[in-house]
Design a protein around this motif. Structure first.
Motif, PDB file in Angstrom:
ATOM      1  N   ASN A 184      -8.940 -91.349 -53.664  1.00  0.00           N
ATOM      2  CA  ASN A 184      -7.480 -91.242 -53.596  1.00  0.00           C
ATOM      3  C   ASN A 184      -6.760 -92.538 -53.996  1.00  0.00           C
ATOM      4  OD1 ASN A 184      -5.097 -89.946 -53.099  1.00  0.00           O
ATOM      5  ND2 ASN A 184      -5.296 -89.915 -50.852  1.00  0.00           N
ATOM      6  N   HIS A 197      -5.240 -79.828 -38.425  1.00  0.00           N
ATOM      7  CA  HIS A 197      -4.287 -80.909 -38.177  1.00  0.00           C
ATOM      8  C   HIS A 197      -2.958 -80.393 -37.676  1.00  0.00           C
ATOM      9  CE1 HIS A 197      -5.901 -84.221 -41.030  1.00  0.00           C
ATOM     10  NE2 HIS A 197      -6.887 -83.569 -40.463  1.00  0.00           N
ATOM     11  N   TYR A 200       1.938 -92.161 -40.168  1.00  0.00           N
ATOM     12  CA  TYR A 200       0.737 -91.484 -40.632  1.00  0.00           C
ATOM     13  C   TYR A 200       0.506 -90.185 -39.832  1.00  0.00           C
ATOM     14  CZ  TYR A 200      -3.864 -89.760 -41.003  1.00  0.00           C
ATOM     15  OH  TYR A 200      -4.891 -88.879 -41.178  1.00  0.00           O
ATOM     16  N   TYR A 237      -1.093 -81.308 -45.802  1.00  0.00           N
ATOM     17  CA  TYR A 237      -0.643 -82.686 -45.624  1.00  0.00           C
ATOM     18  C   TYR A 237      -1.019 -83.493 -46.853  1.00  0.00           C
ATOM     19  CZ  TYR A 237      -0.186 -87.353 -43.570  1.00  0.00           C
ATOM     20  OH  TYR A 237       0.178 -88.661 -43.310  1.00  0.00           O
ATOM     21  N   ASP A 294      -6.206 -89.376 -34.454  1.00  0.00           N
ATOM     22  CA  ASP A 294      -6.551 -90.386 -35.457  1.00  0.00           C
ATOM     23  C   ASP A 294      -5.618 -91.585 -35.316  1.00  0.00           C
ATOM     24  OD1 ASP A 294      -7.322 -91.823 -37.677  1.00  0.00           O
ATOM     25  OD2 ASP A 294      -7.135 -90.150 -39.095  1.00  0.00           O
ATOM     26  N   HIS A 333      -5.964 -94.209 -37.144  1.00  0.00           N
ATOM     27  CA  HIS A 333      -5.818 -94.631 -38.541  1.00  0.00           C
ATOM     28  C   HIS A 333      -5.800 -96.150 -38.687  1.00  0.00           C
ATOM     29  CE1 HIS A 333      -4.482 -93.586 -42.774  1.00  0.00           C
ATOM     30  NE2 HIS A 333      -5.353 -92.636 -42.510  1.00  0.00           N
ATOM     31  N   GLU A 367     -10.169 -91.511 -33.281  1.00  0.00           N
ATOM     32  CA  GLU A 367     -10.718 -91.880 -34.595  1.00  0.00           C
ATOM     33  C   GLU A 367     -10.144 -93.194 -35.127  1.00  0.00           C
ATOM     34  OE1 GLU A 367     -10.055 -88.691 -37.379  1.00  0.00           O
ATOM     35  OE2 GLU A 367     -10.099 -90.068 -39.082  1.00  0.00           O
ATOM     36  N   GLU A 371     -14.576 -92.777 -42.201  1.00  0.00           N
ATOM     37  CA  GLU A 371     -14.147 -92.037 -43.397  1.00  0.00           C
ATOM     38  C   GLU A 371     -14.065 -92.941 -44.627  1.00  0.00           C
ATOM     39  OE1 GLU A 371     -10.414 -90.455 -41.955  1.00  0.00           O
ATOM     40  OE2 GLU A 371      -9.289 -91.927 -43.100  1.00  0.00           O
ATOM     41  N   HIS A 375     -15.408 -86.502 -42.922  1.00  0.00           N
ATOM     42  CA  HIS A 375     -14.032 -86.538 -43.422  1.00  0.00           C
ATOM     43  C   HIS A 375     -13.793 -85.308 -44.305  1.00  0.00           C
ATOM     44  CE1 HIS A 375     -10.999 -89.131 -45.949  1.00  0.00           C
ATOM     45  NE2 HIS A 375     -10.379 -88.423 -45.038  1.00  0.00           N
ATOM     46  N   ALA A 405     -10.238 -84.462 -45.584  1.00  0.00           N
ATOM     47  CA  ALA A 405      -8.799 -84.418 -45.922  1.00  0.00           C
ATOM     48  C   ALA A 405      -8.627 -83.751 -47.290  1.00  0.00           C
ATOM     49  CB  ALA A 405      -8.242 -85.839 -45.934  1.00  0.00           C
ATOM     50  N   ASP A 414      -7.670 -84.943 -50.007  1.00  0.00           N
ATOM     51  CA  ASP A 414      -8.031 -85.745 -51.172  1.00  0.00           C
ATOM     52  C   ASP A 414      -9.538 -85.669 -51.470  1.00  0.00           C
ATOM     53  OD1 ASP A 414      -7.406 -87.352 -48.669  1.00  0.00           O
ATOM     54  OD2 ASP A 414      -8.687 -88.787 -49.676  1.00  0.00           O
ATOM     55  N   GLU A 455     -13.962 -81.937 -40.412  1.00  0.00           N
ATOM     56  CA  GLU A 455     -12.506 -81.908 -40.627  1.00  0.00           C
ATOM     57  C   GLU A 455     -12.180 -80.872 -41.706  1.00  0.00           C
ATOM     58  OE1 GLU A 455     -10.891 -85.595 -42.093  1.00  0.00           O
ATOM     59  OE2 GLU A 455      -8.836 -84.998 -41.652  1.00  0.00           O
ATOM     60  N   MET A 486      -8.790 -79.843 -43.647  1.00  0.00           N
ATOM     61  CA  MET A 486      -7.380 -79.848 -44.018  1.00  0.00           C
ATOM     62  C   MET A 486      -7.317 -78.908 -45.210  1.00  0.00           C
ATOM     63  SD  MET A 486      -6.101 -83.696 -44.211  1.00  0.00           S
ATOM     64  CE  MET A 486      -4.405 -84.050 -44.434  1.00  0.00           C
ATOM     65  N   LEU A 530      -1.017 -93.748 -51.786  1.00  0.00           N
ATOM     66  CA  LEU A 530      -0.767 -93.611 -50.349  1.00  0.00           C
ATOM     67  C   LEU A 530       0.335 -94.600 -49.959  1.00  0.00           C
ATOM     68  CD1 LEU A 530      -4.469 -93.484 -49.125  1.00  0.00           C
ATOM     69  CD2 LEU A 530      -2.805 -91.622 -48.981  1.00  0.00           C
TER      70      LEU A 530
HETATM   71  O1  LIG Z   1      -8.604 -88.361 -40.983  1.00  0.00           O
HETATM   72  C1  LIG Z   1      -8.130 -88.133 -42.063  1.00  0.00           C
HETATM   73  O2  LIG Z   1      -8.144 -87.064 -42.617  1.00  0.00           O
HETATM   74  C2  LIG Z   1      -7.460 -89.249 -42.760  1.00  0.00           C
HETATM   75  O3  LIG Z   1      -7.441 -90.424 -42.119  1.00  0.00           O
HETATM   76  C3  LIG Z   1      -6.946 -89.029 -44.097  1.00  0.00           C
HETATM   77  O4  LIG Z   1      -5.759 -88.304 -43.968  1.00  0.00           O
HETATM   78  C4  LIG Z   1      -6.717 -90.274 -44.947  1.00  0.00           C
HETATM   79  O5  LIG Z   1      -5.512 -90.861 -44.643  1.00  0.00           O
HETATM   80  C5  LIG Z   1      -6.766 -89.891 -46.378  1.00  0.00           C
HETATM   81  O6  LIG Z   1      -7.991 -89.290 -46.670  1.00  0.00           O
HETATM   82  C6  LIG Z   1      -6.531 -91.086 -47.297  1.00  0.00           C
HETATM   83  O7  LIG Z   1      -6.782 -90.770 -48.604  1.00  0.00           O
END
Ligand SMILES: O=C(O)[C@@H](O)[C@@H](O)[C@H](O)[C@H](O)CO
Ligand SMILES: [Mg+2]
Length: 403
Positions: free
Chosen positions: A38, A123, A160, A169, A211, A213, A237, A263, A313, A315, A317, A340, A342, A390
């Motif tokens: 990403n 999420h 975030y 998202y 998260d 983050h 997380e 991640e 992970h 997400a 992306d 996860e 998303m 981002l």
């Molecule tokens: O837990 C998660 O999914 C993340 O922390 C992501 O949303 C992350 O911000 C993105 O993959 C960044 O590219």
């Protein structure tokens, strides 16, 4: 032997950017792998097309481990997100090819299923606690057994994890990094209140996740973990940036809230101490950023020895190709924790037709030979690459913070 006769990269942006590697063999069978990083997509694309593809031609596509070692050791310059995403794409594509030739889904090649499905978490988020919990109730109605909760921090927009669209998202939505603001004090006040309200409204049965983050120091994270203990989180997380693995000792000394991290890790070396010293409970490395299925298998076996489970992970992306790879891996390892999930947009799903399905809070990779994910190249070509970054974050005094 199925000889690699050609390979190419496909860059597409059906709402967000994805880089895919396609490897063709002399048997007429092809495989695909995800190479998306990403915000730095074209660096991996160039690494593959300029430096990796020429080295693949003529090799035996069945020699997955040997090709992995050849690319990892052969570059001399080891690890890092660009290198490891490129190796991962090759690795996934080769597992795809092997599965297609064997007529078996990849999870069968990895040892077969250890479970009937893969528990995923969705999420839920919102600007306010009420909005977040309404959204969480919506996930619960769809059958989710595990839900991540993120809520807006009062007085700070662009936090975030809070999205405009409640199902999809997409934070990388700006052609230069968007600036947001951050206050640790406000965040530490509002987060326990979210989980207190969540247990009242959602009850005790759902797994709840959060998260951080990478936005807290170890001692701040220790305090948040302690404050969240009454609400029995599944995990907290990325509590603190993890370059210094020993800093997780401080968090561990202060809380029994389970910890997940990884991640952004690229290899087993990023988490060796975290796992060996049992400083974490879940490792979040995933196929695309950590060297593919081959490397992830080793990482998971090492983690299993230390009571650490996986939580890949997932997400948006990470493309559906990576999701397919992750699901075969998740189904086949003994120490799976959670995956996860998303959701991708319908545009992305159309570019990447796939065999995996969701039902009752679980994903299953399906029974199609290989990874069970394909790419519609004609459709992909209709969505050209669009630069996207981002956001970044600054503290109230203007200094840089982690987003
Ligand atoms: O837990 C998660 O999914 C993340 O922390 C992501 O949303 C992350 O911000 C993105 O993959 C960044 O590219
Ligand atoms: Mg995360």
């Amino acid at each position: 032997m199925p000889k690699i006769i050609a390979a190419k990269t496909i860059v597409t942006c059906p709402g967000r950017n994805f880089v895919t590697l396609k490897i063709m063999t002399s048997d007429g069978v092809y495989g695909i792998g995800d190479a998306t990083l990403n915000g730095r997509e074209l660096a991996v694309e160039a690494y593959l097309s300029q430096h990796v593809i020429p080295c693949l031609i003529g090799r035996d596509a069945h020699q997955i481990e040997d090709i992995w070692q050849y690319l990892y050791r052969g570059a001399y310059w080891r690890r890092g997100p660009v290198t490891m995403a490129a190796i991962a794409a090759v690795d996934m594509a080769l597992w795809d090819i092997k599965g297609k030739i064997a007529g078996l889904p990849v999870y069968q090649l990895l040892g077969g299923a250890c479970r009937s499905g893969v528990m995923v978490y969705g999420h839920a988020n919102g600007e306010t606690i009420e909005e977040t919990l309404d959204n969480a109730a919506h996930y619960a109605e769809q059958g989710y057994k595990a839900i991540r909760l993120q809520t807006g921090v009062p007085g700070m927009s662009g936090t975030y994890g809070v999205s405009k669209d409640k199902m999809f998202y997409e934070p990388a939505d700006s052609d230069l990094p968007k600036e947001t603001i951050w206050s640790t004090e406000r965040y530490l006040r509002s987060t326990p209140a979210l989980f207190e309200a969540a247990r009242v409204r959602l009850g005790d049965d759902l797994h709840l996740l959060h998260d951080v983050h990478h936005r807290l120091t170890p001692i701040e994270a220790g305090r948040l973990g302690k404050d969240l203990e009454p609400y029995r989180l599944f995990w907290m997380e990325d509590a603190t940036p993890a370059e210094n693995q020993a800093s997780f000792r401080i968090i561990r000394q202060h809380t029994t809230t389970p910890l997940a991290v990884g991640e952004i890790f690229n290899s087993i070396w990023d988490c060796k101490q975290l796992i060996e010293e049992q400083l974490i409970d879940y490792i979040r490395a995933t196929a695309v950023h950590a060297g593919g299925i081959t490397h992830l298998k080793k990482l998971a076996s090492f983690a299993d020895l230390h009571h650490v489970r996986t939580g890949c992970h997932g997400a948006t992306d990470l493309s559906p190709v990576c999701m397919g790879a992750a699901l075969h891996f998740d189904l086949s390892i003994p120490n799976f924790g959670v995956q996860e999930y998303m959701r991708h947009t319908p545009e992305t799903d159309a570019v990447f037709p796939h065999a995996y399905t969701f039902s009752d809070g679980m994903l299953h990779p399906g029974e199609a030979p290989g990874l069970g994910v394909d790419i519609d190249e004609d459709l992909a070509a209709k969505y050209p690459y669009k630069r996207a970054y981002l956001p970044v974050a600054r503290r109230l005094d203007g200094s840089m913070h982690d987003w």
